[in-house]
Design a protein around this motif. Structure first.
Motif, PDB file in Angstrom:
ATOM      1  N   ALA A   1      82.680  50.262 127.702  1.00  0.00           N
ATOM      2  CA  ALA A   1      83.360  50.707 126.475  1.00  0.00           C
ATOM      3  C   ALA A   1      84.870  50.852 126.681  1.00  0.00           C
ATOM      4  O   ALA A   1      85.336  51.158 127.780  1.00  0.00           O
ATOM      5  N   THR A   2      85.611  50.612 125.592  1.00  0.00           N
ATOM      6  CA  THR A   2      87.042  50.937 125.559  1.00  0.00           C
ATOM      7  C   THR A   2      87.185  52.119 124.609  1.00  0.00           C
ATOM      8  O   THR A   2      86.738  52.051 123.465  1.00  0.00           O
ATOM      9  N   ILE A   3      87.780  53.190 125.118  1.00  0.00           N
ATOM     10  CA  ILE A   3      87.828  54.439 124.354  1.00  0.00           C
ATOM     11  C   ILE A   3      89.272  54.874 124.117  1.00  0.00           C
ATOM     12  O   ILE A   3      90.077  54.908 125.052  1.00  0.00           O
ATOM     13  N   ILE A   4      89.576  55.198 122.846  1.00  0.00           N
ATOM     14  CA  ILE A   4      90.857  55.850 122.542  1.00  0.00           C
ATOM     15  C   ILE A   4      90.581  57.339 122.498  1.00  0.00           C
ATOM     16  O   ILE A   4      89.759  57.806 121.707  1.00  0.00           O
ATOM     17  N   LEU A   5      91.267  58.091 123.342  1.00  0.00           N
ATOM     18  CA  LEU A   5      91.122  59.553 123.336  1.00  0.00           C
ATOM     19  C   LEU A   5      92.276  60.138 122.528  1.00  0.00           C
ATOM     20  O   LEU A   5      93.411  60.199 123.006  1.00  0.00           O
ATOM     21  N   ASP A   6      91.975  60.534 121.306  1.00  0.00           N
ATOM     22  CA  ASP A   6      92.991  61.060 120.377  1.00  0.00           C
ATOM     23  C   ASP A   6      92.884  62.588 120.376  1.00  0.00           C
ATOM     24  O   ASP A   6      91.958  63.142 119.805  1.00  0.00           O
ATOM     25  N   GLY A   7      93.802  63.235 121.104  1.00  0.00           N
ATOM     26  CA  GLY A   7      93.802  64.707 121.096  1.00  0.00           C
ATOM     27  C   GLY A   7      93.344  65.343 122.407  1.00  0.00           C
ATOM     28  O   GLY A   7      93.221  66.554 122.491  1.00  0.00           O
ATOM     29  N   PHE A   8      93.116  64.559 123.421  1.00  0.00           N
ATOM     30  CA  PHE A   8      92.739  65.070 124.741  1.00  0.00           C
ATOM     31  C   PHE A   8      93.317  64.124 125.786  1.00  0.00           C
ATOM     32  O   PHE A   8      93.150  62.920 125.634  1.00  0.00           O
ATOM     33  N   PRO A   9      93.970  64.627 126.826  1.00  0.00           N
ATOM     34  CA  PRO A   9      94.218  66.029 127.151  1.00  0.00           C
ATOM     35  C   PRO A   9      95.388  66.608 126.360  1.00  0.00           C
ATOM     36  O   PRO A   9      96.229  65.877 125.854  1.00  0.00           O
ATOM     37  N   ARG A  10      95.427  67.947 126.316  1.00  0.00           N
ATOM     38  CA  ARG A  10      96.498  68.646 125.594  1.00  0.00           C
ATOM     39  C   ARG A  10      97.217  69.649 126.475  1.00  0.00           C
ATOM     40  O   ARG A  10      98.092  70.356 126.005  1.00  0.00           O
ATOM     41  N   ASN A  11      96.846  69.721 127.733  1.00  0.00           N
ATOM     42  CA  ASN A  11      97.608  70.544 128.690  1.00  0.00           C
ATOM     43  C   ASN A  11      97.294  70.000 130.088  1.00  0.00           C
ATOM     44  O   ASN A  11      96.443  69.101 130.246  1.00  0.00           O
ATOM     45  N   GLU A  12      97.997  70.553 131.081  1.00  0.00           N
ATOM     46  CA  GLU A  12      97.878  70.002 132.426  1.00  0.00           C
ATOM     47  C   GLU A  12      96.453  70.142 132.980  1.00  0.00           C
ATOM     48  O   GLU A  12      95.949  69.218 133.626  1.00  0.00           O
ATOM     49  N   ASN A  13      95.825  71.279 132.723  1.00  0.00           N
ATOM     50  CA  ASN A  13      94.452  71.465 133.216  1.00  0.00           C
ATOM     51  C   ASN A  13      93.518  70.408 132.621  1.00  0.00           C
ATOM     52  O   ASN A  13      92.696  69.819 133.321  1.00  0.00           O
ATOM     53  N   GLN A  14      93.652  70.133 131.314  1.00  0.00           N
ATOM     54  CA  GLN A  14      92.790  69.119 130.686  1.00  0.00           C
ATOM     55  C   GLN A  14      93.057  67.732 131.281  1.00  0.00           C
ATOM     56  O   GLN A  14      92.134  66.919 131.421  1.00  0.00           O
ATOM     57  N   ALA A  15      94.327  67.462 131.654  1.00  0.00           N
ATOM     58  CA  ALA A  15      94.637  66.158 132.265  1.00  0.00           C
ATOM     59  C   ALA A  15      93.924  66.028 133.619  1.00  0.00           C
ATOM     60  O   ALA A  15      93.369  64.971 133.949  1.00  0.00           O
ATOM     61  N   LEU A  16      93.906  67.122 134.376  1.00  0.00           N
ATOM     62  CA  LEU A  16      93.200  67.110 135.671  1.00  0.00           C
ATOM     63  C   LEU A  16      91.700  66.939 135.459  1.00  0.00           C
ATOM     64  O   LEU A  16      91.034  66.166 136.153  1.00  0.00           O
ATOM     65  N   GLN A  17      91.188  67.661 134.468  1.00  0.00           N
ATOM     66  CA  GLN A  17      89.747  67.582 134.177  1.00  0.00           C
ATOM     67  C   GLN A  17      89.370  66.174 133.712  1.00  0.00           C
ATOM     68  O   GLN A  17      88.289  65.687 134.009  1.00  0.00           O
ATOM     69  N   LEU A  18      90.288  65.531 132.974  1.00  0.00           N
ATOM     70  CA  LEU A  18      90.005  64.164 132.520  1.00  0.00           C
ATOM     71  C   LEU A  18      89.888  63.224 133.717  1.00  0.00           C
ATOM     72  O   LEU A  18      88.980  62.389 133.772  1.00  0.00           O
TER      73      LEU A  18
END
Ligand code: AP5
Length: 215
Positions: free
Chosen positions: A80-97
């Motif tokens: 799949a090719t996925i557009i993530l619209d709205g995530f990540p929204r902070n540094e912790n979410q970027a790490l979690q991604l």
């Protein structure tokens, strides 16, 4: 699995561009805001806990989003090719991604920053109307539906989002500047940042992003 992160302030046109691109190609548009609004509408535990943050214009706790995204990636096709619209929204979410992507064999290919000046964001959000059924977005003057107040796509009566009140718009823009805008530097450092001018006409913005995704 290939992931394209959409960065950009509220009203920059992330949802508008993603809907146009996903329409034309085999690309999955994942809006965390839309997922949360569905959860609120359905009265799920995640929705019940998210509503108070969304109505104030602040971020919903990270773990709610990480759980939602983990579930989505675990059920997505491997090609799949996925557009993530709205995530990540902070540094912790970027790490979690990054962790979720590694766990599910996915790659974050690029972060696409849709830039637009604050005055434009405020006027766009102030005039936005959305379809509560299919999620299609409109604007009372910039992008009106063919029939006033009615969705072109599915005929449902359009609504104004709860968080598009002037005081909530102001808060959302502050939260973006404080917590999400720093991700631009983070993805730039990683060599994954691409920037497009969100003040351009909607079809032009979508075409530029589609070209980035096609490589
Ligand atoms: P979310 O739904 O993601 O809202 P947002 O980021 O504030 O973004 P918007 O949907 O407001 O803007 P957009 O850039 O998509 O603009 P649009 O294309 O609609 O999140 C809502 C809330 O959920 C958050 O505040 C938070 O509480 C929570 N949340 C979500 N994700 C979270 C996360 N990861 N962590 C924690 N909490 C989270 O366009 C806006 C208007 O402009 C429309 O009227 C459109 O017609 C018009 N327009 C768009 N592009 C153009 C153009 N090029 N020319 C002319 N008009 C245009």
């Amino acid at each position: 699995m290939q992931i394209y992160v959409f960065l950009g302030a509220p009203g920059a046109g992330k949802g508008t561009a993603a809907a146009r691109i996903a329409n034309d190609a085999d690309i999955h548009h994942v809006s965390t805001g839309a997922m949360l609004r569905d959860a609120v509408k359905n009265g799920t535990p995640a929705g019940l806990s998210a509503k108070k943050y969304m109505d104030k214009g602040t971020l919903v706790p990270d773990q709610v989003l990480v759980d939602m995204l983990g579930e989505l990636l675990s059920t997505s096709k491997k090609d799949a090719t996925i557009i993530l619209d709205g995530f990540p929204r902070n540094e912790n979410q970027a790490l979690q991604l990054d962790e979720l992507a590694a766990k599910h064999g996915a790659t974050v290919k690029a972060a696409i920053d849709i830039e637009a000046p604050n005055e434009l964001l405020i006027s766009r959000l102030g005039g936005r109307q959305v379809c509560p059924s299919c999620g299609m977005g409109y604007h009372v003057t910039n992008m009106p539906p063919k029939r006033e107040g009615v969705c072109d796509k599915c005929g449902t009566a359009l609504i104004t989002r709860n968080d598009d009140k002037p005081e909530t718009i102001k808060k959302r823009l502050e939260v973006y500047a404080e917590q999400t805008a720093p991700l631009i530097g983070l993805y730039k450092k990683a060599g994954k940042l691409r920037t497009v001018n969100g003040a351009d006409e909607a079809d032009k913005v979508a075409k530029k992003i589609a070209a980035i995704i096609k490589g």
